[in-house]
Design a protein around this motif. Structure first.
Motif: not given
Lengths: 380, 91, 365
Positions: B4-6, B63-66, B72-79, B86-90
């Protein structure tokens, strides 16, 4: 939600299950075959009881490798171990104590204690069926018969002063009384002393023939006047006949063999042809021809050879060298020392039983492979 | 395996996305539950954007891989220290 | 009471321990993930890294072995049905608890109370197992089932053992080239010094590189001490601690503690135990400086996972014997039959537990 490429998965799973099934099948099959082939009832190891270090040394009786040495919770003292193969019971006589310990033969944990008479001597014997355990109590001057199933005293028979050892042939027991320098002959069925015979010097250990009625007694170097006399092995050829027949004891002529110094361990070979004797002070084991009463071989074993125990097949004799922390293994037929193995401190006697458990093969305690690291200590 | 695209996103973008995204809080969950819950939930959710709040380090990878078929893409942001969004775009 | 042969060994031990800790933490490297995520989603992130690590360790070990490292450094266990059962139990515990033996350790360093619980439960498992060893496991489990003599291809081939990993690597390269999935040149060219930045270092590292690093460190460990193992030294720590609580005589009288764990009744701190401590420390340091450290409380409804999973792992690792590291990593690297058999049981346990846990959402395989 989809499962990816169902067919691809199916093939993969089929192949994987096949391989897994094969491996497991191989292991199960192998286990079955292995256990049906190996004659488990005959599996045993030579177990040497080391009194000072409080350990047992386990020796493989086939290749004479030391399997391992493990400790067990006994205070250091001289003692005798006796394995009852019929009941799979391990008795431990705490020499100088008033009790016998019963140990678990695989874990050597004390299961329970049996109170008996005072100052139990370390040499005890079983009857043929291993239903009775014969021990002597030095301080109460008695021969004690113990029921091995119930561990209850069947009877206490008074013998003479300071008994040390006991031998048995058929239903006659013979006890060496060290202080009174006599032999007591006991009718086991009647539970009474039939006869006492006086000897010239202090008798110590005694052993009876397997299939003949000879008895052999080792005697010490001091006579009743505290003078130094030669140590001997005394052999009675037909005294048991006279005891059985309640016969005439007047002209009793025992044979004798003069020894260099006081003997301790006595053992008869299975065919009753040779007598093995340890002479502790000379660090020797003697092999004596029973017919000619001649010393046919002298072997240097190690320092202070103590007890002799012969394996169940009668092929090898194990001699514990108490001051050497070694055990010498002797080929009885060839009359030579096969090997000398290191034991713990104070090896006392050797018993032959399956201490390792079910199969007796390389289990968790073996160092059978050259690689270090017990099999369960992952990584070492 | 289909990767998946990060993508990388900035702090402001995250704040914007949070307003219209469905937020799933998975704090305290450890393997394998983040993946299980993510897969369970993702089909039921209408929103285009899903933000998973987790403190499980492994989840940021697993999680993104699951849910790869659904995004379509995801992003991991450290808070924060040990905190992730983990931001997931459906699709 | 610490036993080590020389200061150099001690320093190397510390370095290797910290190295492992950092690698595991940064790579999010967990065997459970390698297997479970492949079964569930065909996620090969950690799996490829694991395979690379195994091959690297195989190569490194066989080279070190040919150069003179003693064959006593190999751990080659006898095997039988008991391995499959032990591996199976361990596999279940691994997935249900949420981490393998090494994963539990590095995540403990990251601050997860859940994994502390798992560790404690596993330690309790060791103690219970040791007390049941002579009454049950020795006569009824190991002696009837662990009957085949151990064998390791690498160890037995001696000097020429290097050929095996070389062969495997070559065939892998050819296979991947055929499938045109190998972009080795492009991948290596990406790894130049300029691409290493603080940001890169702070975020997760590629599992393949971590796997390679683990293979290297595992080889170093093989030279210094021997087989890489985690539950072994863990059990030793438990034994030492336990002996200080109930007295050393009780343990000396127990065949498992005295002869198996502390072979020869040698109750002291050995190098592998030190390595374990520094593994956790390394993971902590790595987590702290990457901003991954946080004391994470365990969720109430997951406490049973930690405890049951930990207990199963504790028992499984004693029954197999060995954990995922000593069997699936070191064991496969040595091409030891016992490693294969235990790993098979492990994969079986992982598969069944994964299918069960993911029953509502489905698995890829």
């Amino acid at each position: 939600m989809k499962k990816l490429s169902k067919n691809g998965n199916k093939n993969f799973l089929i192949k994987a299950s096949l391989i897994t099934g094969l491996v497991i099948g191989f292991l199960i099959g192998g286990t079955f075959i292995y256990h049906s082939i190996s004659n488990e009832s005959n599996t045993y190891q030579a177990v040497i009881f080391n009194t000072i270090s409080g350990t047992v040394t386990i020796v493989d009786p086939i290749n004479f490798n030391i399997v391992t040495e493990i400790p067990f919770k006994i205070s250091p003292d001289q003692y005798g171990a006796h394995f009852n193969s019929k009941l799979n019971k391990l008795y431990l006589i705490h020499h100088g104590q008033s009790e016998i310990l019963v140990l678990n033969p695989q874990t050597l944990e004390i299961k329970y204690k049996i109170p008996v008479g005072e100052n139990i001597q370390h040499g005890g014997i079983f009857d043929e069926k291993e239903e009775v355990f014969f021990i002597v109590s030095r301080d109460t001057n008695s021969l004690i018969l113990l029921n091995t199933t119930s561990d209850r005293i069947i009877s206490e028979i008074k013998v003479q002063e300071s008994p040390h050892h006991v031998a048995r042939y058929d239903n006659i027991a013979v006890v060496t009384n060290t202080k009174s320098r006599t032999l007591s002959f006991i009718d086991i069925d009647e539970k009474e002393v039939v006869k006492n015979i006086r000897l010239k010097s202090e008798p110590l250990m005694i052993v009876a023939g397997h299939n003949n009625k000879k008895i052999f007694i080792g005697t010490a170097e001091i006579d009743d006047q505290e003078r130094k006399i030669p140590a001997r092995i005394i052999i009675f050829d037909d005294v048991l006949d006279r005891v059985f027949g309640r016969g005439n004891f007047r002209f009793l002529e025992p044979g004798e063999i003069i020894l260099e110094s006081t003997p301790h361990g006595l053992a008869l070979t299975k065919d009753d042809k040779n007598l093995l004797v340890t002479i502790p002070e000379m660090n020797k084991l003697l092999i004596i021809d029973v017919k000619t009463l001649e010393i046919i071989k002298e072997l240097e074993t190690g320092k202070f050879p103590h007890n002799i125990n012969i394996d169940p097949e009668g092929r090898f004799a194990y001699v514990t060298n108490s001051n050497d922390a070694t055990v010498a293994i002797i080929d009885i037929q060839k009359m030579e020392i096969v090997t000398v193995l290191e034991t713990g401190n104070g090896p006392h006697n050797v018993q032959f039983f399956n201490i390792m458990g079910e199969s007796g093969k390389s289990g968790p305690n073996t160092e059978a492979r050259k690689v270090v690291g017990a099999n369960f200590n992952c990584g070492g | 395996m289909i990767l998946v695209t990060e993508i990388e996103i900035s702090d402001e973008e995250v704040k914007q996305l949070e307003k219209k995204a469905k937020i799933i809080n998975m704090e305290g969950e450890v393997c394998p539950y983040p993946q299980i819950i993510a897969r369970e939930q993702i089909q039921k959710i209408e929103n285009d954007i899903i933000i998973i709040e987790t403190d499980h380090v492994m989840a940021t990878k697993a999680v993104p891989q699951s849910v790869f078929e659904y995004i379509s893409k995801y992003s991991v942001w450290k808070s924060g220290s040990g905190q992730y969004k983990i931001v997931l775009w459906k699709k | 009471m610490i036993e080590y042969s020389g200061l150099l060994s001690l320093i190397l031990t510390i370095v290797i321990g910290i190295g492992f800790g950092i690698l595991l933490q940064k790579g999010r490297f967990c065997f459970t993930s390698a297997l479970r995520d492949y079964i569930a989603f065909k996620d090969t992130r950690v799996l490829y890294g694991l395979l690379i690590g195994i091959i690297t360790m195989m190569l490194g070990t066989s080279i070190a072995y040919s150069l003179g490292v003693s064959n006593s450094h190999f751990w080659i266990s006898n095997y039988g049905l008991s391995n499959i059962i032990g591996g199976f139990v361990f596999g279940i515990g691994m997935v249900y608890g949420g981490g393998c033996a090494s994963g539990t350790l590095y995540r403990a360093g990251e601050g997860y109370v859940h994994y502390w619980l798992m560790l404690i439960s596993a330690c309790a498992g060791y103690v219970i197992f040791a007390s049941l060893f002579s009454i049950f496991f020795l006569p009824y489990f190991f002696t009837p089932l662990q009957i085949f003599e151990g064998f390791s291809l690498i160890e037995s081939l001696g000097q020429i053992s290097v050929l095996v990993p070389i062969l495997i690597i070559l065939s892998c390269v050819l296979y991947l080239k055929k499938k045109q999935q190998l972009n080795l040149i492009t991948n290596i060219s990406k790894l130049n010094i300029s691409s290493i930045s603080i940001n890169n270092l702070k975020s997760a590292w590629d599992a393949k590189i971590v796997g390679f690093g683990m293979g290297i460190f595992a080889t170093l460990w093989f030279i210094v001490w021997g087989t890489l193992s985690v539950t072994g030294p863990q059990a030793k720590w438990v034994g030492l601690t336990y002996s200080n609580i109930i007295g050393i005589e009780s343990l000396q009288g127990n065949i498992y503690w005295n002869n198996v764990i502390f072979s020869g009744g040698n109750f002291s701190i050995s190098l592998d135990m030190i390595m374990l401590l520094f593994l956790i420390l390394g993971s902590f340091i790595s987590a702290y400086f990457s901003g991954d450290f946080k004391i994470r409380m365990v969720k109430k409804n997951r406490v049973q996972n930690a405890i049951i999973g930990g207990m199963l792992m504790g028992f499984g690792s004693r029954m197999a014997p060995g954990c995922n590291i000593s069997n699936t990593f070191s064991g496969l690297a040595f091409l030891s039959v016992s490693g294969f058999v235990t790993s098979l049981g492990l994969v079986l346990g992982v598969y069944i537990t994964t299918r069960w846990m993911f029953r509502k959402v489905g698995c890829a395989i």
